[in-house]
Design a protein around this motif. Structure first.
Motif, PDB file in Angstrom:
ATOM      1  N   ALA A 115      -9.603  59.940 -12.083  1.00  0.00           N
ATOM      2  CA  ALA A 115      -9.966  58.658 -12.692  1.00  0.00           C
ATOM      3  C   ALA A 115      -8.948  58.271 -13.764  1.00  0.00           C
ATOM      4  O   ALA A 115      -8.564  57.096 -13.884  1.00  0.00           O
ATOM      5  N   LEU A 116      -8.487  59.256 -14.545  1.00  0.00           N
ATOM      6  CA  LEU A 116      -7.477  58.994 -15.564  1.00  0.00           C
ATOM      7  C   LEU A 116      -6.160  58.558 -14.923  1.00  0.00           C
ATOM      8  O   LEU A 116      -5.455  57.679 -15.441  1.00  0.00           O
ATOM      9  N   MET A 117      -5.820  59.161 -13.787  1.00  0.00           N
ATOM     10  CA  MET A 117      -4.626  58.727 -13.058  1.00  0.00           C
ATOM     11  C   MET A 117      -4.766  57.273 -12.612  1.00  0.00           C
ATOM     12  O   MET A 117      -3.801  56.497 -12.645  1.00  0.00           O
ATOM     13  N   GLY A 118      -5.974  56.879 -12.198  1.00  0.00           N
ATOM     14  CA  GLY A 118      -6.206  55.498 -11.798  1.00  0.00           C
ATOM     15  C   GLY A 118      -5.984  54.538 -12.949  1.00  0.00           C
ATOM     16  O   GLY A 118      -5.446  53.430 -12.764  1.00  0.00           O
ATOM     17  N   ALA A 119      -6.369  54.950 -14.161  1.00  0.00           N
ATOM     18  CA  ALA A 119      -6.144  54.108 -15.338  1.00  0.00           C
ATOM     19  C   ALA A 119      -4.644  53.947 -15.607  1.00  0.00           C
ATOM     20  O   ALA A 119      -4.163  52.851 -15.923  1.00  0.00           O
ATOM     21  N   GLY A 120      -3.888  55.030 -15.477  1.00  0.00           N
ATOM     22  CA  GLY A 120      -2.440  54.940 -15.663  1.00  0.00           C
ATOM     23  C   GLY A 120      -1.790  54.041 -14.630  1.00  0.00           C
ATOM     24  O   GLY A 120      -0.925  53.219 -14.956  1.00  0.00           O
ATOM     25  N   ALA A 121      -2.213  54.179 -13.371  1.00  0.00           N
ATOM     26  CA  ALA A 121      -1.649  53.337 -12.310  1.00  0.00           C
ATOM     27  C   ALA A 121      -1.996  51.871 -12.528  1.00  0.00           C
ATOM     28  O   ALA A 121      -1.189  50.980 -12.242  1.00  0.00           O
ATOM     29  N   ALA A 122      -3.208  51.589 -13.036  1.00  0.00           N
ATOM     30  CA  ALA A 122      -3.616  50.207 -13.295  1.00  0.00           C
ATOM     31  C   ALA A 122      -2.758  49.564 -14.382  1.00  0.00           C
ATOM     32  O   ALA A 122      -2.534  48.355 -14.375  1.00  0.00           O
ATOM     33  N   ALA A 123      -2.282  50.361 -15.334  1.00  0.00           N
ATOM     34  CA  ALA A 123      -1.383  49.834 -16.363  1.00  0.00           C
ATOM     35  C   ALA A 123       0.024  49.624 -15.815  1.00  0.00           C
ATOM     36  O   ALA A 123       0.728  48.690 -16.228  1.00  0.00           O
ATOM     37  N   MET A 124       0.441  50.467 -14.860  1.00  0.00           N
ATOM     38  CA  MET A 124       1.790  50.396 -14.319  1.00  0.00           C
ATOM     39  C   MET A 124       1.996  49.231 -13.364  1.00  0.00           C
ATOM     40  O   MET A 124       2.999  48.518 -13.433  1.00  0.00           O
ATOM     41  N   MET A 125       1.054  49.019 -12.443  1.00  0.00           N
ATOM     42  CA  MET A 125       1.273  48.104 -11.325  1.00  0.00           C
ATOM     43  C   MET A 125       1.537  46.659 -11.760  1.00  0.00           C
ATOM     44  O   MET A 125       2.553  46.069 -11.376  1.00  0.00           O
ATOM     45  N   PRO A 126       0.667  46.028 -12.583  1.00  0.00           N
ATOM     46  CA  PRO A 126       0.968  44.643 -12.987  1.00  0.00           C
ATOM     47  C   PRO A 126       2.232  44.545 -13.835  1.00  0.00           C
ATOM     48  O   PRO A 126       2.968  43.557 -13.735  1.00  0.00           O
ATOM     49  N   ALA A 127       2.477  45.558 -14.658  1.00  0.00           N
ATOM     50  CA  ALA A 127       3.648  45.517 -15.539  1.00  0.00           C
ATOM     51  C   ALA A 127       4.947  45.551 -14.748  1.00  0.00           C
ATOM     52  O   ALA A 127       5.902  44.826 -15.079  1.00  0.00           O
ATOM     53  N   THR A 128       5.021  46.372 -13.700  1.00  0.00           N
ATOM     54  CA  THR A 128       6.252  46.445 -12.915  1.00  0.00           C
ATOM     55  C   THR A 128       6.541  45.117 -12.238  1.00  0.00           C
ATOM     56  O   THR A 128       7.663  44.613 -12.261  1.00  0.00           O
ATOM     57  N   GLN A 129       5.514  44.510 -11.630  1.00  0.00           N
ATOM     58  CA  GLN A 129       5.726  43.257 -10.916  1.00  0.00           C
ATOM     59  C   GLN A 129       6.069  42.124 -11.885  1.00  0.00           C
ATOM     60  O   GLN A 129       6.906  41.269 -11.586  1.00  0.00           O
TER      61      GLN A 129
END
Length: 525
Positions: A115-129
């Motif tokens: 679940a913590l990994m999901g939170a990190g990925a959620a911060a990464m995805m919009p920022a990269t795009q």
């Protein structure tokens, strides 16, 4: 070079930075599929954690639930505090959670760390795009976004290959530990090379972000429960889905009335914005729902290993890499409407071809169809995402990116759940009379049938006969599911034909500079 000049020519190191962003993106997407090949090992009490079937499901679902629930809110926050800062924070969280996951001592710990990994990925995805939009001028942005979208396909396809290879040589924790050096590389390179980028600073829309999290988490949870149980009747399913819908209605109501809205929901009155949003959700609904069951066809019906299945899916990822960067050239020549219809025609054709598969169809044909499908996706998704992001004011690039990824994630989860119900009911109707000598649970799915036969202690010839009947029933159910997927894609064709814009005269470079809706977001030095 001033920010105004960047808007015209782009950041001087933009292609190098894009490469770093793609590497960072791949690790998040890859992790969403790599766990699938380790589930059998994690269920083993000797080699793994002795996880139950429910715990195995939540090792996957905890990531999906948190990821989908936080995507939009984190996109809004990134626009405010800075996309580079948000990306670096997401990478740190993702890397720490990966390290903790690798050394989990119990299924419950691994579920929490996922679940913590999901939170990190959620911060990464919009920022990269959003950073991609900020780094590139308008004429290069579609090509850059195509490369970005190609990375999504590669990351998903590499998951089973990387996971299978690691499990052949190392312990199960290696499928998470591999993320750590990649994350460290990404943090160093992004901190060194990438500029900061942010939207217009304004009062934070805390109410809108809270309602978006409530709506997305509860709605996604209901979808996941429906997919896991194969039923839409329980209170845990329709109750949470209803709560999610109520939260979405409340979000829309709030955004229409607050002066500092996270998302201008009136944008959905714009046919380009609304149709692009619908296409993203519908296509991932149809594709991911069917892809999920093709995995069982390859590994159980055709008796291939996870590594071999990953090689077949790599045909899809490689097609995305080849064709996604070229999609903008075709858009300029034929327009988004013609290209979208052609792309969806390929996708519908592939879905219909799956209805002709049986237990002996050559697997090279499956790889060819995956490649053809990737051609369709590569020429549909980048233009749809470009349309979505270009319609939103440039200072809300993170919001637009988060919205697109949320639609993709929720659409995919809904596809797995809905098409899972279609698949389960179709399979049960075909296999039920054949398994009268086995427990009722054996009819729930192909994997349940295989497990029951293996544990049943039946004579070899009788067990082989039952498994052959199960394979035939699954293939028949797969035909039904593929037909439904094709119907969903045809609905997408109707939307494209009705609402996607007709070809427009090519604009000059000067015209692009003056277009306020497609200019990149401001980049700080």
């Amino acid at each position: 070079m001033s920010p105004t000049e960047h808007e015209v020519t782009g950041h001087p190191r933009r292609w190098l930075i894009l490469g770093v962003l793609v590497v960072s993106l791949i690790v998040a997407v890859l992790d969403n599929t790599v766990l699938n090949v380790a589930l059998k090992t994690l269920a083993d009490p000797q080699e793994g954690l002795g996880a139950t079937q429910s715990q195995l499901a939540w090792m996957i679902n905890s990531y999906t639930l948190v990821f989908a629930g936080l995507l939009f809110a984190f996109g809004v926050i990134g626009d405010r505090v800075g996309r580079k800062r948000m990306l670096l924070g997401g990478l740190v969280v993702f890397g720490i959670a990966s390290l903790l996951s690798a050394f989990s001592q119990s299924p419950e710990q691994l579920i929490g760390y996922r679940a913590l990994m999901g939170a990190g990925a959620a911060a990464m995805m919009p920022a990269t795009q959003a950073l991609v939009r900020a780094l590139f001028p308008d004429d290069e942005f579609p090509r850059a976004l195509g490369i970005y979208m190609g990375a999504v396909g590669v990351g998903g396809a590499l998951g089973p290959i990387v996971g299978g290879s690691l499990l052949e040589h190392f312990w199960w924790g290696s499928v998470f530990l591999i993320n750590v050096p990649i994350v460290i590389f990404g943090i160093v390179m992004i901190a060194t090379l990438a500029p900061e980028s942010r939207g217009v600073t304004k009062r934070p829309d805390l109410g809108g972000m809270a309602l978006s999290v409530l709506a997305l988490v509860t709605f996604t949870y209901g979808i996941i429960e429906a997919g896991d149980s194969g039923s839409w009747t329980g209170i845990g399913v329709w109750g949470t889905i209803a709560l999610g819908v109520a939260g979405l209605v409340a979000f829309v109501w709030w955004e229409l009335r607050t002066p500092h809205a996270s998302l201008d929901v009136r944008l959905f009155r714009n046919p380009r914005f609304a149709s692009a949003s619908a296409i993203i959700a519908l296509v991932f609904f149809a594709m991911l729902g069917l892809f999920f069951f093709m995995t069982f066809y390859i590994q159980l019906v055709r008796d291939r290993t996870p590594f071999q299945a990953g090689l077949l899916f790599l045909a899809f990822g490689s097609g995305m890499v080849i064709f996604a960067p070229l999609s903008n050239t075709l858009v300029e020549r034929f327009g988004t409407r013609r290209l979208g219809l052609a792309a969806l025609t390929l996708i519908v054709g592939v879905f219909l071809a799956f209805t002709r598969f049986d237990e002996t169809t050559p697997l090279w044909l499956l790889a060819v169809l995956f490649f053809v499908q990737s051609m369709g996706m590569a020429n549909l998704m980048p233009p749809a995402m470009t349309t979505l992001m270009s319609t939103v004011p440039r200072h809300q690039a993170g919001v637009a990116s988060a919205l697109g990824n949320t639609l993709r994630q929720v659409g995919g989860a809904l596809g797995v759940a809905v098409l899972g119900t279609v698949m389960a009911q179709s399979y049960q109707g075909r296999i039920g009379p054949t398994l009268s000598q086995l427990p009722d649970e054996a009819t729930l799915s192909l994997s349940a049938t295989y497990g029951a036969v293996e544990r049943g202690g039946l004579p070899a010839d009788q067990a082989a006969e039952l498994l052959a009947a199960a394979d035939r029933a699954f293939v028949g159910a797969m035909h039904t599911t593929a037909s439904v997927s094709a119907a969903i894609a045809v609905l997408g064709m109707v939307i494209v034909a009705r609402y996607f814009p007709r070809p427009e005269p090519r604009r000059t470079a000067g015209d692009r500079e003056e277009d306020p809706t497609t200019a990149p977001a401001a980049v700080e030095q």
